[in-house]
Write a protein that holds these residues in place. Structure first.
Motif, PDB file in Angstrom:
ATOM      1  N   SER A 190      38.196  40.467  31.124  1.00 50.90           N
ATOM      2  CA  SER A 190      39.012  39.398  31.704  1.00 50.90           C
ATOM      3  C   SER A 190      38.937  39.474  33.228  1.00 50.90           C
ATOM      4  CB  SER A 190      40.467  39.538  31.251  1.00 50.90           C
ATOM      5  OG  SER A 190      41.053  40.694  31.856  1.00 50.90           O
ATOM      6  N   GLY A 191      39.489  38.451  33.901  1.00 49.24           N
ATOM      7  CA  GLY A 191      39.469  38.451  35.361  1.00 49.24           C
ATOM      8  C   GLY A 191      40.172  39.660  35.946  1.00 49.24           C
ATOM      9  N   GLY A 192      41.329  40.005  35.403  1.00 49.67           N
ATOM     10  CA  GLY A 192      42.060  41.166  35.902  1.00 49.67           C
ATOM     11  C   GLY A 192      41.331  42.464  35.643  1.00 49.67           C
ATOM     12  N   GLN A 193      40.685  42.581  34.481  1.00 50.64           N
ATOM     13  CA  GLN A 193      39.921  43.788  34.167  1.00 50.64           C
ATOM     14  C   GLN A 193      38.706  43.933  35.087  1.00 50.64           C
ATOM     15  OE1 GLN A 193      39.219  42.867  30.062  1.00 50.64           O
ATOM     16  NE2 GLN A 193      41.065  43.920  29.337  1.00 50.64           N
ATOM     17  N   ARG A 194      38.033  42.818  35.359  1.00 48.69           N
ATOM     18  CA  ARG A 194      36.885  42.877  36.282  1.00 48.69           C
ATOM     19  C   ARG A 194      37.332  43.321  37.671  1.00 48.69           C
ATOM     20  NH1 ARG A 194      35.376  38.067  33.635  1.00 48.69           N
ATOM     21  NH2 ARG A 194      36.179  36.790  35.353  1.00 48.69           N
ATOM     22  N   ARG A 195      38.521  42.842  38.095  1.00 47.33           N
ATOM     23  CA  ARG A 195      39.005  43.211  39.421  1.00 47.33           C
ATOM     24  C   ARG A 195      39.310  44.699  39.477  1.00 47.33           C
ATOM     25  NH1 ARG A 195      36.882  41.128  43.200  1.00 47.33           N
ATOM     26  NH2 ARG A 195      38.062  40.166  44.851  1.00 47.33           N
ATOM     27  N   ARG A 196      39.891  45.250  38.412  1.00 45.29           N
ATOM     28  CA  ARG A 196      40.161  46.687  38.381  1.00 45.29           C
ATOM     29  C   ARG A 196      38.869  47.486  38.427  1.00 45.29           C
ATOM     30  NH1 ARG A 196      43.690  45.694  34.036  1.00 45.29           N
ATOM     31  NH2 ARG A 196      42.686  47.273  32.728  1.00 45.29           N
TER      32      ARG A 196
ATOM     33  N   THR B  36      42.781  36.343  44.015  1.00 41.07           N
ATOM     34  CA  THR B  36      42.430  34.927  43.900  1.00 41.07           C
ATOM     35  C   THR B  36      41.898  34.622  42.502  1.00 41.07           C
ATOM     36  OG1 THR B  36      41.931  34.732  46.251  1.00 41.07           O
ATOM     37  CG2 THR B  36      40.940  33.096  44.799  1.00 41.07           C
ATOM     38  N   GLY B  37      42.468  33.614  41.859  1.00 44.00           N
ATOM     39  CA  GLY B  37      42.020  33.203  40.534  1.00 44.00           C
ATOM     40  C   GLY B  37      42.654  33.943  39.377  1.00 44.00           C
ATOM     41  N   LEU B  38      43.511  34.924  39.658  1.00 40.31           N
ATOM     42  CA  LEU B  38      44.151  35.672  38.583  1.00 40.31           C
ATOM     43  C   LEU B  38      45.454  35.004  38.155  1.00 40.31           C
ATOM     44  CD1 LEU B  38      43.709  39.398  39.700  1.00 40.31           C
ATOM     45  CD2 LEU B  38      42.171  37.970  38.328  1.00 40.31           C
ATOM     46  N   ASP B  39      45.819  35.197  36.887  1.00 41.93           N
ATOM     47  CA  ASP B  39      47.096  34.673  36.400  1.00 41.93           C
ATOM     48  C   ASP B  39      48.235  35.536  36.940  1.00 41.93           C
ATOM     49  OD1 ASP B  39      47.921  36.835  34.312  1.00 41.93           O
ATOM     50  OD2 ASP B  39      45.849  36.359  33.780  1.00 41.93           O
ATOM     51  N   PRO B  40      49.492  35.046  36.872  1.00 38.94           N
ATOM     52  CA  PRO B  40      50.617  35.794  37.474  1.00 38.94           C
ATOM     53  C   PRO B  40      50.759  37.222  36.958  1.00 38.94           C
ATOM     54  CG  PRO B  40      51.287  33.547  36.991  1.00 38.94           C
ATOM     55  CD  PRO B  40      49.908  33.714  36.413  1.00 38.94           C
ATOM     56  N   GLY B  41      50.542  37.430  35.659  1.00 41.12           N
ATOM     57  CA  GLY B  41      50.659  38.782  35.121  1.00 41.12           C
ATOM     58  C   GLY B  41      49.606  39.718  35.679  1.00 41.12           C
ATOM     59  N   SER B  42      48.369  39.235  35.769  1.00 42.13           N
ATOM     60  CA  SER B  42      47.291  40.056  36.325  1.00 42.13           C
ATOM     61  C   SER B  42      47.509  40.323  37.803  1.00 42.13           C
ATOM     62  CB  SER B  42      45.937  39.362  36.114  1.00 42.13           C
ATOM     63  OG  SER B  42      45.642  39.241  34.744  1.00 42.13           O
ATOM     64  N   ARG B  43      48.053  39.335  38.534  1.00 41.30           N
ATOM     65  CA  ARG B  43      48.353  39.547  39.951  1.00 41.30           C
ATOM     66  C   ARG B  43      49.382  40.662  40.119  1.00 41.30           C
ATOM     67  NH1 ARG B  43      50.669  35.087  43.100  1.00 41.30           N
ATOM     68  NH2 ARG B  43      49.879  36.190  44.918  1.00 41.30           N
ATOM     69  N   ALA B  44      50.445  40.620  39.299  1.00 40.70           N
ATOM     70  CA  ALA B  44      51.481  41.654  39.391  1.00 40.70           C
ATOM     71  C   ALA B  44      50.903  43.035  39.072  1.00 40.70           C
ATOM     72  CB  ALA B  44      52.630  41.316  38.447  1.00 40.70           C
ATOM     73  N   ASP B  45      50.038  43.106  38.068  1.00 44.62           N
ATOM     74  CA  ASP B  45      49.408  44.381  37.714  1.00 44.62           C
ATOM     75  C   ASP B  45      48.555  44.907  38.875  1.00 44.62           C
ATOM     76  OD1 ASP B  45      50.551  44.275  35.215  1.00 44.62           O
ATOM     77  OD2 ASP B  45      48.745  43.506  34.216  1.00 44.62           O
ATOM     78  N   LEU B  46      47.834  43.999  39.536  1.00 43.70           N
ATOM     79  CA  LEU B  46      46.977  44.432  40.639  1.00 43.70           C
ATOM     80  C   LEU B  46      47.801  44.881  41.833  1.00 43.70           C
ATOM     81  CD1 LEU B  46      43.946  44.711  41.072  1.00 43.70           C
ATOM     82  CD2 LEU B  46      43.988  42.536  42.282  1.00 43.70           C
ATOM     83  N   TRP B  47      48.931  44.228  42.073  1.00 48.19           N
ATOM     84  CA  TRP B  47      49.823  44.678  43.154  1.00 48.19           C
ATOM     85  C   TRP B  47      50.250  46.118  42.917  1.00 48.19           C
ATOM     86  CZ3 TRP B  47      53.849  40.145  43.964  1.00 48.19           C
ATOM     87  CH2 TRP B  47      53.158  39.021  44.453  1.00 48.19           C
TER      88      TRP B  47
END
Length: 261
Positions: free
Chosen positions: A141-147, A168-179
């Motif tokens: 997923s987008g969040g997994q690729r970013r990690r 950029t381009g991540l859903d709210p849940g993935s953004r919070a996880d990345l923060w």
């Protein structure tokens, strides 16, 4: 202790058929060890151009910089050994598996095969990638690729990590996880983080200090709380909660309502 990054009059102009276009017009700033710096500005403000100069991908037109104790102009190889860089677009091979990408990154930084495999396992544990090690990058997923992008940038334990608009381009849940991941990297690794973003809430949530750039120039800098106080907002509010109420005057005033900007 000297700042981990400092610049003086750093600038870059691009030649066009109409003459030189100044993308960055002379940046003076510094980052302290262990700090999360938010480099904030609208699209086209010069954020990515500045970051690419600081990561040795673009040569400045003028000015100077010291990055992790090395001169940007005369010691670019030493600078690259001390930094990690996550570009907006990432750099994964979609047909490669996660484990292989991490091991290859370690080998590129001259780790032995055993060391690279051990570091891949360590990063997978720290960045919640363990269950994904045998997947192809195209299946993430987008969040997994970013990690995974961030894990690869941390392979050689850089002193300074550059993140170019990482959510950029991540859903709210993935953004919070990345923060939360960014906070954990600073807490566990002691890594200094240079974060570019155009999201006010992201800058407010993550940064110890903000540098705001527009049209290639720094227009404000300081702690989020200090900037909110300076520009009229409550220090307890989010940066994006500040508003100006505009009320019309004239014959139809009674029908006009304040407009939040």
């Amino acid at each position: 202790m000297a700042p981990i990054l400092s610049t003086h009059d750093l600038a870059l102009a691009f030649p066009t058929k109409h003459g030189l276009v100044e993308a960055v017009r002379g940046i003076d700033m510094s980052i302290e060890n262990g700090e999360i710096l938010g480099f904030l500005g609208p699209n086209g403000a010069g954020k990515t151009t500045t970051l690419r100069m600081l990561t040795t991908l673009l040569t400045p037109t003028r000015g100077s910089a010291t990055v992790a104790g090395h001169d940007l102009a005369t010691e670019p190889r030493a600078v690259r050994q001390k930094i990690g860089y996550v570009a907006q677009s990432g750099g994964l091979d979609p047909q490669e598996r996660v484990r292989a990408e991490l091991v290859l990154q370690g080998r590129l930084y001259r780790l032995s095969r055993t060391e690279a495999e051990a570091r891949a396992e360590e990063l997978a544990t720290d960045l919640d990638l363990t269950d994904l090690l045998d997947r192809k990058c195209s299946e993430l997923s987008g969040g997994q690729r970013r990690r995974l992008d961030i894990a690869m940038a941390l392979t050689h334990r850089p002193a300074l990590l550059f993140l170019d608009e990482p959510t950029t381009g991540l859903d709210p849940g993935s953004r919070a996880d990345l923060w939360e991941l960014v906070r954990r990297i600073r807490r566990q690794e002691g890594t200094t983080i240079f974060l570019t973003t155009h999201y006010l809430d992201e800058a407010d949530a993550l940064a110890d200090r903000l540098v705001i750039i527009d049209h290639g120039e720094i227009v404000a800098e300081g702690a989020p709380t200090a900037l909110k106080e300076q520009y009229g907002g409550s220090p307890d509010a989010s940066l994006q909660d500040t508003f100006i109420a505009i009320t019309g005057h004239g014959p139809r005033q009674e029908e006009d309502a304040p407009i939040a900007v």
